[in-house]
Design a protein around this motif. Structure first.
Motif, PDB file in Angstrom:
ATOM      1  N   ASP A 192       0.804  -1.214   0.000  1.00 15.87           N
ATOM      2  CA  ASP A 192       0.000   0.000   0.000  1.00 15.87           C
ATOM      3  C   ASP A 192       0.840   1.268   0.000  1.00 15.87           C
ATOM      4  O   ASP A 192       0.348   2.347  -0.309  1.00 15.87           O
ATOM      5  CB  ASP A 192      -0.919  -0.012   1.237  1.00 15.87           C
ATOM      6  CG  ASP A 192      -2.028   1.017   1.148  1.00 15.87           C
ATOM      7  OD1 ASP A 192      -2.332   1.469   0.027  1.00 15.87           O
ATOM      8  OD2 ASP A 192      -2.583   1.383   2.192  1.00 15.87           O
ATOM      9  N   SER A 197       1.937   0.395  -6.957  1.00 11.92           N
ATOM     10  CA  SER A 197       0.800  -0.431  -6.545  1.00 11.92           C
ATOM     11  C   SER A 197      -0.509   0.307  -6.808  1.00 11.92           C
ATOM     12  O   SER A 197      -1.472  -0.262  -7.352  1.00 11.92           O
ATOM     13  CB  SER A 197       0.908  -0.779  -5.059  1.00 11.92           C
ATOM     14  OG  SER A 197       2.106  -1.443  -4.765  1.00 11.92           O
ATOM     15  N   HIS A 198      -0.541   1.564  -6.419  1.00  8.67           N
ATOM     16  CA  HIS A 198      -1.749   2.370  -6.607  1.00  8.67           C
ATOM     17  C   HIS A 198      -1.973   2.702  -8.083  1.00  8.67           C
ATOM     18  O   HIS A 198      -3.113   2.737  -8.557  1.00  8.67           O
ATOM     19  CB  HIS A 198      -1.657   3.643  -5.774  1.00  8.67           C
ATOM     20  CG  HIS A 198      -1.755   3.397  -4.303  1.00  8.67           C
ATOM     21  ND1 HIS A 198      -2.972   3.269  -3.645  1.00  8.67           N
ATOM     22  CD2 HIS A 198      -0.798   3.235  -3.358  1.00  8.67           C
ATOM     23  CE1 HIS A 198      -2.753   3.047  -2.362  1.00  8.67           C
ATOM     24  NE2 HIS A 198      -1.444   3.015  -2.162  1.00  8.67           N
ATOM     25  N   PHE A 222      -4.074  -5.577  -1.471  1.00  6.92           N
ATOM     26  CA  PHE A 222      -2.690  -5.112  -1.464  1.00  6.92           C
ATOM     27  C   PHE A 222      -1.820  -6.234  -0.916  1.00  6.92           C
ATOM     28  O   PHE A 222      -2.003  -6.683   0.212  1.00  6.92           O
ATOM     29  CB  PHE A 222      -2.546  -3.844  -0.627  1.00  6.92           C
ATOM     30  CG  PHE A 222      -3.083  -2.617  -1.303  1.00  6.92           C
ATOM     31  CD1 PHE A 222      -2.263  -1.841  -2.109  1.00  6.92           C
ATOM     32  CD2 PHE A 222      -4.417  -2.251  -1.159  1.00  6.92           C
ATOM     33  CE1 PHE A 222      -2.761  -0.716  -2.761  1.00  6.92           C
ATOM     34  CE2 PHE A 222      -4.926  -1.133  -1.803  1.00  6.92           C
ATOM     35  CZ  PHE A 222      -4.099  -0.361  -2.607  1.00  6.92           C
TER      36      PHE A 222
END
Length: 341
Positions: A192, A197-198, A222
């Motif tokens: 996260d 990742s986002h 996540f």
């Protein structure tokens, strides 16, 4: 005596006087000697950075002919692509590569900076999210250029970096699944606290929203980009009757973990689950079924970063470069059209 970045002349005696230490202490700091207190080293480094102290060009002959490549961990399947890219370019320029493992995914450990000053490489290529300000200032004061290979973060605008298009990668992976008729799609991304990742999840969300499909919050996970995380989240998502028909995994290693969960649950890829990975590591085309994945150009990222470091040894850059390389979808056997049944 040396020149500052602005062209003015500054002597080490002047730096010594301002720091309140001897010239021998200044020399020890410049040469990365360990027998200097942290407070004194920090004070001297700050003054060197303030004056924009640069070594004369002739001093570059004391460099070791090395490019230092720094990872926080050496993942064989993933890191080898980076290593090969750096080595190819370094070798073409008559340089060798030294590997260092240090710190967390965000930055090298504090003792790394002293080590790199002792090793005196021509330049440094780092596989991290960013580089702390004090490290940047120290490397710049010693005229050691550095570039971040950024598959997993969002470095400061002041740091030269080479990355890839994470958002579009997530978008094309999810669109591929939608085009195959899947509407119940889950996603497993990285940690996260990492921008990539986002970004990959944002691409997933954009594709789902554009198609008018439901995005279930409990189907966005996540993980950690490792096989174990893919396995754990795969087991959780697929164990019950209310399960997705497709999963977008934010790394090939996570996708391999999902495959193991599928096997243990008595399911099959792609008959019961279509699966897309990310990275296109060499193993992706050797597993069964061969993995559909988003190709992240890891070797080319490493090549471009190394070329940039070498270019920086020859002349200062007019601006701080940020290069984002394109990703593309590689369709193999782990995805299939959703059965009408």
């Amino acid at each position: 005596m040396a020149r500052t970045a602005s062209g003015e002349r500054v002597t080490l005696a002047q730096v010594s006087e301002q720091a309140g230490v001897s010239l021998s202490t200044i020399s020890k700091v410049l040469n990365g000697r360990p027998d200097v207190s942290p407070a004194t080293r920090a004070r001297v480094e700050a003054l060197l950075a303030e004056h924009g102290y640069l070594r004369r060009k002739a001093s570059s002959t004391t460099a070791t002919g090395l490019i230092e490549l720094v990872f926080h961990e050496l993942e064989a399947a993933w890191s080898m692509e980076i290593i090969r890219g750096v080595e190819d370019v370094a070798s073409a320029h008559g340089l060798s590569v030294v590997l260092t493992e240090s710190g967390s995914r965000h930055a090298p450990a504090p003792d790394w900076i002293e080590g790199v000053l002792r090793r005196r490489p021509v330049g440094v290529v780092l596989v991290f999210s960013d580089l702390p300000t004090e490290y940047r200032e120290t490397l710049r004061s010693r005229a050691i250029p550095f570039v971040i290979i950024d598959p997993a973060g969002d470095p400061s605008p002041e740091v030269p970096s080479v990355g890839s298009a994470n958002w579009s990668g997530g978008l094309m992976a999810t669109r591929h699944l939608i085009e195959l008729g899947h509407t119940r799609i889950a996603a497993i991304t990285g940690t996260d606290d990492m921008m990539c990742s986002h970004a990959r999840i944002d691409g997933f969300r954009s594709a789902m929203t554009s198609a008018g499909l439901e995005i279930r919050p409990d189907w966005i996970r996540f993980g950690d980009f490792h096989t174990s995380g893919g396995y754990e989240h795969g087991m959780s998502l697929l164990a019950g009757d209310d399960r997705p028909t497709a999963i977008f995994a934010g790394s090939d290693l996570q996708a391999l973990g999902v495959m193991e969960a599928v096997r243990e649950l008595g399911l099959r890829v792609p008959d019961d689950l279509s699966l897309v990975g990310y990275d296109d590591i060499p193993l992706a085309k050797w597993v069964s079924p061969r993995l559909t994945t988003v190709r992240q150009p890891l070797r080319r990222m490493a090549e471009e970063a190394t070329r940039l470091v070498i270019r920086m040894t020859e002349a200062p850059l007019e601006s701080v470069p940020r290069m984002d390389l394109a990703t593309n979808l590689v369709v193999r056997e782990s995805t299939a059209r959703l059965s009408a049944a």
